[in-house]
Structures are given as structure tokens and as C-alpha cells.
Design a protein around this motif. Structure first.
Motif, PDB file in Angstrom:
ATOM      1  N   LEU A   1       0.737  -1.220   0.118  1.00 38.32           N
ATOM      2  CA  LEU A   1       0.096   0.068  -0.039  1.00 38.32           C
ATOM      3  C   LEU A   1       0.968   1.316   0.201  1.00 38.32           C
ATOM      4  O   LEU A   1       0.618   2.377  -0.770  1.00 38.32           O
ATOM      5  CB  LEU A   1      -0.984   0.129   1.165  1.00 38.32           C
ATOM      6  N   ARG A   2       1.973   1.220   0.825  1.00 40.26           N
ATOM      7  CA  ARG A   2       2.636   2.479   0.807  1.00 40.26           C
ATOM      8  C   ARG A   2       3.464   2.658  -0.445  1.00 40.26           C
ATOM      9  O   ARG A   2       3.340   4.094  -0.870  1.00 40.26           O
ATOM     10  CB  ARG A   2       3.830   2.162   1.966  1.00 40.26           C
ATOM     11  N   THR A   3       3.664   1.960  -1.211  1.00 39.69           N
ATOM     12  CA  THR A   3       4.500   1.772  -2.466  1.00 39.69           C
ATOM     13  C   THR A   3       3.290   2.591  -3.657  1.00 39.69           C
ATOM     14  O   THR A   3       3.685   3.753  -4.162  1.00 39.69           O
ATOM     15  CB  THR A   3       4.942   0.806  -3.183  1.00 39.69           C
ATOM     16  N   ALA A   4       1.926   2.104  -3.546  1.00 38.71           N
ATOM     17  CA  ALA A   4       1.088   2.677  -4.279  1.00 38.71           C
ATOM     18  C   ALA A   4       0.572   4.063  -4.181  1.00 38.71           C
ATOM     19  O   ALA A   4       0.422   4.879  -4.859  1.00 38.71           O
ATOM     20  CB  ALA A   4      -0.170   1.628  -4.178  1.00 38.71           C
ATOM     21  N   LEU A   5       0.598   4.233  -2.774  1.00 40.53           N
ATOM     22  CA  LEU A   5       0.098   5.688  -2.258  1.00 40.53           C
ATOM     23  C   LEU A   5       1.214   6.597  -2.403  1.00 40.53           C
ATOM     24  O   LEU A   5       0.599   7.843  -2.848  1.00 40.53           O
ATOM     25  CB  LEU A   5      -0.255   5.662  -0.587  1.00 40.53           C
ATOM     26  N   ARG A   6       2.181   6.338  -2.212  1.00 41.61           N
ATOM     27  CA  ARG A   6       3.531   7.328  -2.452  1.00 41.61           C
ATOM     28  C   ARG A   6       3.403   8.058  -3.868  1.00 41.61           C
ATOM     29  O   ARG A   6       3.660   8.906  -4.355  1.00 41.61           O
ATOM     30  CB  ARG A   6       4.705   6.923  -1.856  1.00 41.61           C
ATOM     31  N   ALA A   7       3.117   6.800  -4.667  1.00 39.58           N
ATOM     32  CA  ALA A   7       3.405   7.067  -6.270  1.00 39.58           C
ATOM     33  C   ALA A   7       2.076   7.999  -6.719  1.00 39.58           C
ATOM     34  O   ALA A   7       2.106   8.955  -7.429  1.00 39.58           O
ATOM     35  CB  ALA A   7       3.301   5.745  -7.073  1.00 39.58           C
ATOM     36  N   GLU A   8       1.105   7.767  -5.948  1.00 34.94           N
ATOM     37  CA  GLU A   8      -0.176   8.627  -6.212  1.00 34.94           C
ATOM     38  C   GLU A   8      -0.263   9.869  -5.624  1.00 34.94           C
ATOM     39  O   GLU A   8      -0.849  11.081  -6.359  1.00 34.94           O
ATOM     40  CB  GLU A   8      -1.438   7.810  -5.527  1.00 34.94           C
ATOM     41  N   LEU A   9       0.419  10.376  -4.433  1.00 37.82           N
ATOM     42  CA  LEU A   9       0.096  11.526  -3.727  1.00 37.82           C
ATOM     43  C   LEU A   9       1.133  12.521  -4.231  1.00 37.82           C
ATOM     44  O   LEU A   9       2.607  12.488  -4.412  1.00 37.82           O
ATOM     45  CB  LEU A   9       0.642  11.285  -2.163  1.00 37.82           C
ATOM     46  N   SER A  10       0.693  13.556  -4.986  1.00 34.29           N
ATOM     47  CA  SER A  10       1.324  14.620  -5.950  1.00 34.29           C
ATOM     48  C   SER A  10       1.605  15.684  -4.631  1.00 34.29           C
ATOM     49  O   SER A  10       1.032  15.976  -3.680  1.00 34.29           O
ATOM     50  CB  SER A  10       0.735  15.264  -7.153  1.00 34.29           C
ATOM     51  N   GLN A  11       2.665  16.747  -5.117  1.00 37.47           N
ATOM     52  CA  GLN A  11       3.030  17.869  -4.394  1.00 37.47           C
ATOM     53  C   GLN A  11       1.946  18.885  -4.262  1.00 37.47           C
ATOM     54  O   GLN A  11       1.557  19.522  -3.248  1.00 37.47           O
ATOM     55  CB  GLN A  11       4.271  18.478  -5.126  1.00 37.47           C
ATOM     56  N   ASP A  12       0.944  18.833  -5.408  1.00 37.18           N
ATOM     57  CA  ASP A  12      -0.031  19.858  -5.166  1.00 37.18           C
ATOM     58  C   ASP A  12      -1.206  19.479  -4.180  1.00 37.18           C
ATOM     59  O   ASP A  12      -1.712  20.116  -3.528  1.00 37.18           O
ATOM     60  CB  ASP A  12      -0.856  19.998  -6.713  1.00 37.18           C
TER      61      ASP A  12
END
Length: 339
Positions: A278-289
Motif C-alpha cells: 500500500l505504501r508504494t502505491a500511495l506514495r506514487a499517487e500523492l502529488s506535491q499539489d
């Protein structure tokens, strides 16, 4: 930030030396000399240092781990974590102006010398003004009553009269400051579209005809405020809102994983592997904006300023989404800052 003047926090360690009084009991004896203090005091292993990062890594990890914890840990969470609160937007009326309407008697107040002495707000520290319900400059009294700002001429006493009143339509007024020819009114936005502290600055250079100069909306609930010099400081309590898309991605990813932790005597081992996925998937999804949109903002006249990750200090092993922010509004200049 740790201080209003943005200077580094200075930690001072005070060492107290206690002397002992020994009473003689018939015989004279020389008490042993105290052992010298060690040059270094060993650490207890507990750190209170807080980390900050311009790249927002600490905020990203906090958001991601919070989502994973809510999905995997057997606890119940209240509302507010899933980003279900209404978006905070700055609101104006149809004229583009702010939320006060004025009803003032015709004419202007006649200038007169003020009294030699008058009482101001009792403050805890000299030069640091505090909000109050009533303020005075010796010749006028300013107060909030029934969501109105009332200005009364009180000097000369024989000519005392109410000279102006300002009714607030989109502000639940609570307290005021008097700063030269400005009255600063603080309260809560009451237009139904914003959940924020609202600050209205009124120009009272003509006491009989005050006018709204500018308005600020600051995310969060005001817990305290002060005026120091030409700056208003607001201490705000708020919470980061997690982007709803994170939960969508997490639930979708979780649905593709065989959940064996509920049938295992060592569920933490299985959950550890699930959390890693889950951490890998969520970190890739979360943008700076998305991170920036979750941090406190201050809004005025259509302009938004957002707290930067470099200004956010996160305690080690932090597990909460609560924030304490300090907003600084420069008086007389229309300049604002969120620190």
C-alpha cells in the motif's frame, strides 16, 4: 516557526547548586566534599526535536501511513480524516466587497483635545496588545455588541454620543483590536462557505464613517492572538485533510490482495507485507499539489497563500494530523504571511 521574529529557538539549561547545612552534634567532623558534576549529562533517549523538509517527505509519509493505519488497524475513526469537510473558499458579496454594512449618522465628529489619562486593555506584557470586547483611545470607545461594531464619542463628556455602527453580515464577531486609525475585528466566517477565522480591518480615520479596508480568512480555529508593533499574530488550530483519492487507491489496491491476516495468529506479519504494498502505491499517487492543498491557507481579496512544507515542523514518530499554525498579518500595509 518557533518564534514571532523567526529567530532560532534558544534553549537554556540552568544548573542549580544546592548547598547543605550540617548541624554539629557535639563533635566536629568534616563533611565529605561533593563529587564534581560530570562534564556530560547522558541522554535519556527521548528526543523532542521536530523535523522540517522542503520536499514534504515528512508530510507525505504522515498522510500515507495514516491511510494505511485506518485501513489495517482495528480502531474506529471519527469524521474529518477522509477529507469530508467542505472546501474552504474565500467568499465575497455581489459587489466584490466584504461582509460589513454601515449605518452611520451624517456629519463628522468634531476634533477635540483628549483627556490626560484613560484606561486601556490590561496586558500581560508591555508592548504586546491583547484582544478585547471594548477598546478606547481616550476620545472614543469601540465595542462589539449584537454582531455590530459601535463607535461612541466620549470626550468631551458633555458631547458624548454614538457616532457610528457597523453591522457584520458574514462574520460572527468576537473580539477587537485598536491600532491607530484601524479597528481589527476577529471572529468566525458565517457565510456558510468557509470554515475559517475571519479578520476584518476597518479604516476609522473618520470615526463617524468607518469603512471596511480588507478582510482575511485564515484556515483553522483561533486559539489566541496578539498585536506586536504593526503585526497581528493569530494562533490557529486545524488539521490536515487527507485527499479522498488516497482512500480510493488504497481500497482498490487492498481489494487485489488476498487478506490472510484475519486467519493468522501472526496478523502483524501479513499486515506488514500489505502495508509495504500500500505504501508504494500511495506514495506514487500523492502529488506535491495534493500535499499543498491540505496545508493551512490565508486568503485575502482573491489571493491565496499556503503554508510551505519547509515551515512545518513534524515531531518524530508523529501519528496525529492536528496542526498549530501562526498567521502574521501586517497592519496598515495589507501584507500577510503564514508562518
Amino acid at each position: 516557526r518557533t518564534s514571532f521574529d523567526e529567530s532560532p529557538m534558544r534553549n537554556t539549561l540552568l544548573t542549580l547548586t544546592l548547598g547543605s547545612l550540617l548541624a554539629s552534634c557535639g563533635t566536629k567532623s568534616t563533611p565529605p566534599l561533593p563529587s564534581p558534576a560530570p562534564d556530560h549529562v547522558p541522554s535519556t533517549g527521548t528526543s523532542v526535536a521536530m523535523a522540517t523538509d522542503d520536499r514534504c517527505d515528512a508530510v507525505r509519509d504522515l498522510m500515507v501511513d495514516t491511510v494505511i493505519h485506518q485501513l489495517l488497524a482495528p480502531v474506529s475513526y471519527g469524521r474529518g480524516y477522509h477529507g469530508d469537510m467542505p472546501a474552504m473558499e474565500y467568499a465575497k458579496d455581489a459587489s466584490g466587497k466584504l461582509e460589513a454594512s454601515q449605518a452611520a449618522p451624517a456629519g463628522t465628529a468634531t476634533a477635540a483635545p483628549g483627556p490626560q489619562h484613560y484606561t486601556t486593555t490590561n496586558v500581560q506584557e508591555r508592548g504586546v496588545d491583547e484582544a478585547d470586547l471594548v477598546k478606547t483611545d481616550g476620545k472614543h470607545v469601540y465595542t462589539i455588541r449584537n454582531n455590530e461594531l459601535l463607535i461612541a464619542k466620549t470626550w468631551p463628556v458633555a458631547d458624548s454620543e454614538l457616532v457610528a455602527r457597523v453591522q457584520f453580515k458574514k462574520l460572527a464577531a468576537s473580539q477587537i483590536y485598536l491600532h491607530g486609525d484601524e479597528v481589527i475585528v476577529t471572529g468566525v466566517a458565517s457565510d456558510g462557505t468557509s470554515q475559517a477565522t475571519r479578520v476584518v480591518v476597518l479604516d476609522i480615520s473618520n470615526r463617524a464613517r468607518p469603512k471596511v479596508d480588507r478582510t482575511y480568512d485564515v484556515d483553522g480555529q483561533i486559539t489566541s492572538s496578539r498585536v506586536v508593533g504593526d503585526h497581528l499574530y493569530l494562533v490557529q488550530a486545524s488539521a490536515m485533510q487527507l485527499p479522498p483519492k488516497l482512500f480510493e487507491v488504497a481500497n482498490k489496491t487492498l481489494g487485489q490482495i488476498r487478506r490472510a491476516d484475519q486467519q493468522s495468529l501472526r496478523p502483524w506479519e501479513v499486515q506488514g507485507r500489505i502495508a509495504k504494498t500500500l505504501r508504494t502505491a500511495l506514495r506514487a499517487e500523492l502529488s506535491q499539489d495534493q500535499i499543498a492543498s491540505s496545508l493551512p491557507q490565508i486568503r485575502s481579496d482573491g489571493i491565496k497563500r499556503t503554508m510551505q512544507c519547509g515551515d512545518l515542523f513534524v515531531p518524530h514518530n508523529n501519528i496525529g494530523l492536528g496542526l498549530t499554525s501562526i498567521a502574521k498579518i501586517s497592519l496598515g500595509q495589507g501584507r500577510d504571511e503564514l508562518v
